[in-house]
Design a protein around this motif. Structure first.
Motif, PDB file in Angstrom:
ATOM      1  N   GLY A 297       0.807  -1.217   0.000  1.00  0.00           N
ATOM      2  CA  GLY A 297       0.000   0.000   0.000  1.00  0.00           C
ATOM      3  C   GLY A 297       0.830   1.252   0.000  1.00  0.00           C
ATOM      4  O   GLY A 297       0.393   2.311  -0.475  1.00  0.00           O
ATOM      5  N   SER A 298       2.034   1.159   0.552  1.00  0.00           N
ATOM      6  CA  SER A 298       3.013   2.237   0.565  1.00  0.00           C
ATOM      7  C   SER A 298       2.423   3.561   1.069  1.00  0.00           C
ATOM      8  O   SER A 298       1.490   3.576   1.864  1.00  0.00           O
ATOM      9  N   TRP A 299       3.009   4.681   0.611  1.00  0.00           N
ATOM     10  CA  TRP A 299       2.602   5.972   1.139  1.00  0.00           C
ATOM     11  C   TRP A 299       1.148   6.290   0.814  1.00  0.00           C
ATOM     12  O   TRP A 299       0.470   6.980   1.587  1.00  0.00           O
ATOM     13  N   SER A 300       0.634   5.782  -0.298  1.00  0.00           N
ATOM     14  CA  SER A 300      -0.757   6.066  -0.659  1.00  0.00           C
ATOM     15  C   SER A 300      -1.721   5.476   0.367  1.00  0.00           C
ATOM     16  O   SER A 300      -2.786   6.053   0.631  1.00  0.00           O
ATOM     17  N   GLN A 301      -1.372   4.354   0.967  1.00  0.00           N
ATOM     18  CA  GLN A 301      -2.198   3.788   2.023  1.00  0.00           C
ATOM     19  C   GLN A 301      -1.928   4.482   3.358  1.00  0.00           C
ATOM     20  O   GLN A 301      -2.856   4.873   4.072  1.00  0.00           O
ATOM     21  N   TRP A 302      -0.658   4.641   3.693  1.00  0.00           N
ATOM     22  CA  TRP A 302      -0.295   5.239   4.974  1.00  0.00           C
ATOM     23  C   TRP A 302      -0.866   6.655   5.116  1.00  0.00           C
ATOM     24  O   TRP A 302      -1.463   7.005   6.136  1.00  0.00           O
ATOM     25  N   SER A 303      -0.688   7.469   4.085  1.00  0.00           N
ATOM     26  CA  SER A 303      -1.087   8.884   4.166  1.00  0.00           C
ATOM     27  C   SER A 303      -2.597   9.071   4.165  1.00  0.00           C
ATOM     28  O   SER A 303      -3.085  10.160   4.510  1.00  0.00           O
ATOM     29  N   SER A 304      -3.342   8.057   3.771  1.00  0.00           N
ATOM     30  CA  SER A 304      -4.805   8.174   3.748  1.00  0.00           C
ATOM     31  C   SER A 304      -5.431   7.908   5.116  1.00  0.00           C
ATOM     32  O   SER A 304      -6.637   8.113   5.291  1.00  0.00           O
ATOM     33  N   ASP A 305      -4.620   7.449   6.079  1.00  0.00           N
ATOM     34  CA  ASP A 305      -5.122   7.153   7.420  1.00  0.00           C
ATOM     35  C   ASP A 305      -4.689   8.277   8.362  1.00  0.00           C
ATOM     36  O   ASP A 305      -3.512   8.377   8.730  1.00  0.00           O
ATOM     37  N   PRO A 306      -5.612   9.138   8.792  1.00  0.00           N
ATOM     38  CA  PRO A 306      -5.234  10.280   9.636  1.00  0.00           C
ATOM     39  C   PRO A 306      -4.690   9.891  11.005  1.00  0.00           C
ATOM     40  O   PRO A 306      -4.084  10.719  11.694  1.00  0.00           O
ATOM     41  N   ALA A 307      -4.871   8.624  11.381  1.00  0.00           N
ATOM     42  CA  ALA A 307      -4.379   8.183  12.685  1.00  0.00           C
ATOM     43  C   ALA A 307      -2.892   7.852  12.665  1.00  0.00           C
ATOM     44  O   ALA A 307      -2.275   7.722  13.731  1.00  0.00           O
TER      45      ALA A 307
END
Length: 297
Positions: A273-283
């Motif tokens: 998922g890389s940064w596109s997954q990580w950055s989409s989670d505000p937590a």
């Protein structure tokens, strides 16, 4: 270069001369054209204008990605069943080697290399230098599309997130810096958080080290020599690291870093998922700025 490092490199990369010799000898591999660029993700039109003779077009967006999956970034991994159907349509056959190439920074070919190996297809190599390595010596290209005889390959791994190559979940990726090295393969300005053209937040996973995929290639698009690759990764502290993980924007160019690490004999896990997954989670936390590894580029 030692015999071992030379053998490792040859198991992952193939030269244009070696490919041409195999074709001349009547032992052609299954050849896949996986051209893909961030600003031009559909390479089919370019493929039709000129491709290595016999190459079949493999589409990264529709065949090496499952966009029906949500919450796992911009390029979720395909299912085993979907990959098997695509690979058979490409003409992939059991016992026949596969050579992959692209025309941009080895991103498309490295992604295909990773996906196929994760699915249990082992005899897969990347054309070092890509399409330009083939044409540089005056070798001809064909135009139009190649329709292959359907293949018979069997993909037994249904879930490539739990395939033959290691992957990381978001929580696992966040924990890697505590016990090993997490590498961010994006461009330095994206890593530092100075710009973010694609994802909702700029920055990087806390504790990650920046080794841009482009820095692992020379000015002609070839993977750097083994000693140079070692030097590029040295600043990230990978020597003796018990765990090495890699991510990028969406799990594509990270595969270039993983292939380069494999040349060095280092098995690295991919955070698909890389940064596109990580950055989409505000937590999830976000870091900005540089690390000492930036000085190695």
């Amino acid at each position: 270069m030692t015999i071992r490092s030379s053998a490792l490199r040859a198991s992952i990369l193939i030269t244009a001369d070696e490919l041409a010799e195999r074709v001349r000898a009547g032992e052609p591999p299954t050849l896949l054209d996986v051209r893909w660029q961030l600003d031009r993700p559909d390479g089919r039109a370019d493929y039709a204008l000129g491709h290595i003779p016999g190459a079949v077009y493999a589409d990264l967006e529709s065949e090496l990605t499952d966009h029906s999956i949500t919450g796992r970034g911009r390029h979720p991994l395909p299912s085993g069943a979907a990959l098997q159907a695509a690979a058979r349509a490409w003409g992939v056959r059991s016992g026949v080697s596969i050579v992959l190439y692209d025309n941009w920074n080895r991103a498309g070919s490295a992604r295909a290399w990773w996906v196929l190996r994760a699915a249990g297809i082992h005899d897969v190599r990347i054309l070092d230098g890509g399409l330009s390595a083939w044409t540089a010596s005056g070798r001809a290209l064909d135009t139009g599309a190649v329709v292959s005889v359907p293949g018979d390959i069997v993909v037994e791994r249904e879930d490539l997130y739990d395939g033959e190559l290691a992957t990381l979940t978001a929580s696992e990726a966040g924990e890697v810096p505590e016990r090993g090295v997490l590498i961010d393969a994006r461009a330095p300005e994206r890593f530092r958080g100075e710009s973010e053209p694609l994802d909702p937040v700029a920055g990087h996973i806390p504790g990650a080290r920046n080794v841009p995929s482009g820095s692992l290639l020379d000015e002609r698009g070839f993977f750097r020599e083994t000693a140079e690759l070692e030097q590029r990764f040295a600043g990230a502290g990978i020597s003796n690291a018990p765990v090495v993980g890699v991510y990028c924007g969406s799990g594509v160019t990270a595969a270039v870093d993983i292939a380069a690490l494999a040349v060095l004999g280092i098995d690295a896990a991919l955070f698909p998922g890389s940064w596109s997954q990580w950055s989409s989670d505000p937590a999830l936390p976000v870091a900005t700025g540089a690390t000492e590894s930036e000085a190695t580029r």
